[in-house]
Scaffold this active site. Structure first.
Site, PDB file in Angstrom:
ATOM      1  CE  LYS A 298      58.274  10.541  74.579  1.00 24.22           C
ATOM      2  NZ  LYS A 298      57.396  10.777  75.720  1.00 24.22           N
TER       3      LYS A 298
ATOM      4  CD  GLN B 285      56.997  13.735  77.745  1.00 21.43           C
ATOM      5  OE1 GLN B 285      56.612  13.103  76.772  1.00 21.43           O
ATOM      6  NE2 GLN B 285      57.953  13.304  78.526  1.00 21.43           N
TER       7      GLN B 285
ATOM      8  CG  ASP C 155      52.986   7.537  77.093  1.00 15.61           C
ATOM      9  OD1 ASP C 155      54.055   7.062  76.681  1.00 15.61           O
ATOM     10  OD2 ASP C 155      52.807   8.742  77.350  1.00 15.61           O
TER      11      ASP C 155
HETATM   12  N1  GUN Z   1      57.689  11.495  81.237  1.00 14.99           N
HETATM   13  C1  GUN Z   1      58.766  10.701  81.420  1.00 14.99           C
HETATM   14  N2  GUN Z   1      58.650   9.586  80.684  1.00 14.99           N
HETATM   15  C2  GUN Z   1      57.486   9.669  80.027  1.00 14.99           C
HETATM   16  C3  GUN Z   1      56.800   8.832  79.105  1.00 14.99           C
HETATM   17  O1  GUN Z   1      57.252   7.741  78.732  1.00 14.99           O
HETATM   18  N3  GUN Z   1      55.614   9.288  78.644  1.00 14.99           N
HETATM   19  C4  GUN Z   1      55.080  10.453  79.046  1.00 14.99           C
HETATM   20  N4  GUN Z   1      53.886  10.804  78.562  1.00 14.99           N
HETATM   21  N5  GUN Z   1      55.680  11.256  79.898  1.00 14.99           N
HETATM   22  C5  GUN Z   1      56.869  10.863  80.381  1.00 14.99           C
END
Ligand code: GUN
Length: 293
Positions: free
Chosen positions: A53, A97, A120
């Site tokens: 990311k 996350q 998100d």
């Molecule tokens: N853990 C697995 N996929 C994601 C996601 O798309 N966003 C976040 N914040 N954590 C994750």
């Protein structure tokens, strides 16, 4: 002949579009969009996701910060960090996350995020807005699935879409989005208690596999000519790889692909689009934060 829904190539194109937009904004003297990722503890997969990311954010010209917090941080301290980011006008969007360490209440933490910065799309407010069809931040993975289908011009109206998996992050929002006006699929959601699962999946014109089990979907579960979207990402130990592992999905591609009209590879299918969706959401948050459009 099966055709690939090439997420890697499409992601490059979308990132180029975002990068162009950022260049135009910064040429006018505006600051770049700023995305913050918060990672708590040392989970290996989470480290990789956040690194990807961060890299993609920088590639399109965003400012990207990663806050690394210790695994033993208290929920109270994490909430303080969220409060700080909610109130910092130079941060357009941020993500926490997941998963979080067991002693922290995930839903409590997520719902502390300002809905306007929740890129998100995990807060109850954004989920509610999405279900009502209001303007909302939509979770990145199902948004990536939708983008792939749309940009590849896959016909969805009236098609039977079977979604395997009912998670809050993927299956549930994917089913919601694909049943909406614009996609107009007839959606069936399947999960661990579904009976005669293969009978269900064999009826799918479009099969979205988000079940979280490596190579779960086999050839006998798939109709000839189906569109198969594989959301799974699993690390399997592989000594022949420099990393020591290879990535496989929820679909057994070695036998399923030849039955499909379209299929997403793993890696290089939904994964790269997921990150693009996060960038698109951050761009949207930036515009809102800076009163653009
Ligand atoms: N853990 C697995 N996929 C994601 C996601 O798309 N966003 C976040 N914040 N954590 C994750």
């Amino acid at each position: 002949m099966v055709q690939l829904l090439d997420g890697k190539a499409l992601a490059l194109q979308i990132k180029d579009e975002i990068a162009n937009e950022v260049r135009q904004l910064t040429a006018k003297g505006m600051r770049a969009p700023h995305l913050v990722a918060v990672i708590v503890g040392e989970d290996g997969a989470s480290q990789t996701y956040v690194a990807n990311k961060e890299r993609s954010s920088k590639e399109v010209g965003f400012t990207s910060s990663v806050y690394r917090l210790p695994a033993n941080i208290t929920e109270e301290k994490l909430l303080e960090t969220i409060n700080f980011m909610n109130n910092d006008s130079e941060i357009d969007g941020f993500i926490i996350q997941l998963p979080l360490p067991k002693h922290i209440n995930e839903q409590h933490v997520i719902n502390a995020i300002s809905p306007e910065k929740d890129v998100d799309g995990f807060t109850a407010i954004n989920v509610g807005r999405m279900v009502l069809g209001e303007d909302a931040y939509v979770p990145a993975t199902p948004m990536g699935v939708c983008t792939l289908l749309k940009r590849y011009g896959i016909e969805t109206a009236g098609k039977h879409c079977v979604v395997l998996g009912r998670s809050n992050i993927v299956g549930t929002p994917a089913a919601n989005l694909l049943s909406r006006k614009g996609f107009d699929c007839t959606v069936t959601m399947c999960h661990s208690k579904t009976q005669n699962l293969a009978d269900m999946t064999r009826q799918a014109d479009i099969l979205v596999a988000a079940i979280g089990k490596p190579e779960f979907v086999t050839a006998e579960m798939v109709k000839e000519g189906a569109v198969v979207v594989d959301v799974g990402i699993h690390r399997i130990p592989d000594e022949t790889k420099k990393s020591g592992y290879r990535i496989i999905g929820d679909v057994k591609h070695s036998e399923v692909d030849e039955k499909c009209s379209w299929v997403t590879p793993v890696p290089g299918g939904v994964g790269p689009l997921t990150i693009c969706s996060l960038l698109e959401n951050t761009m949207k948050a930036y515009k809102r934060n800076n009163n653009i459009e």
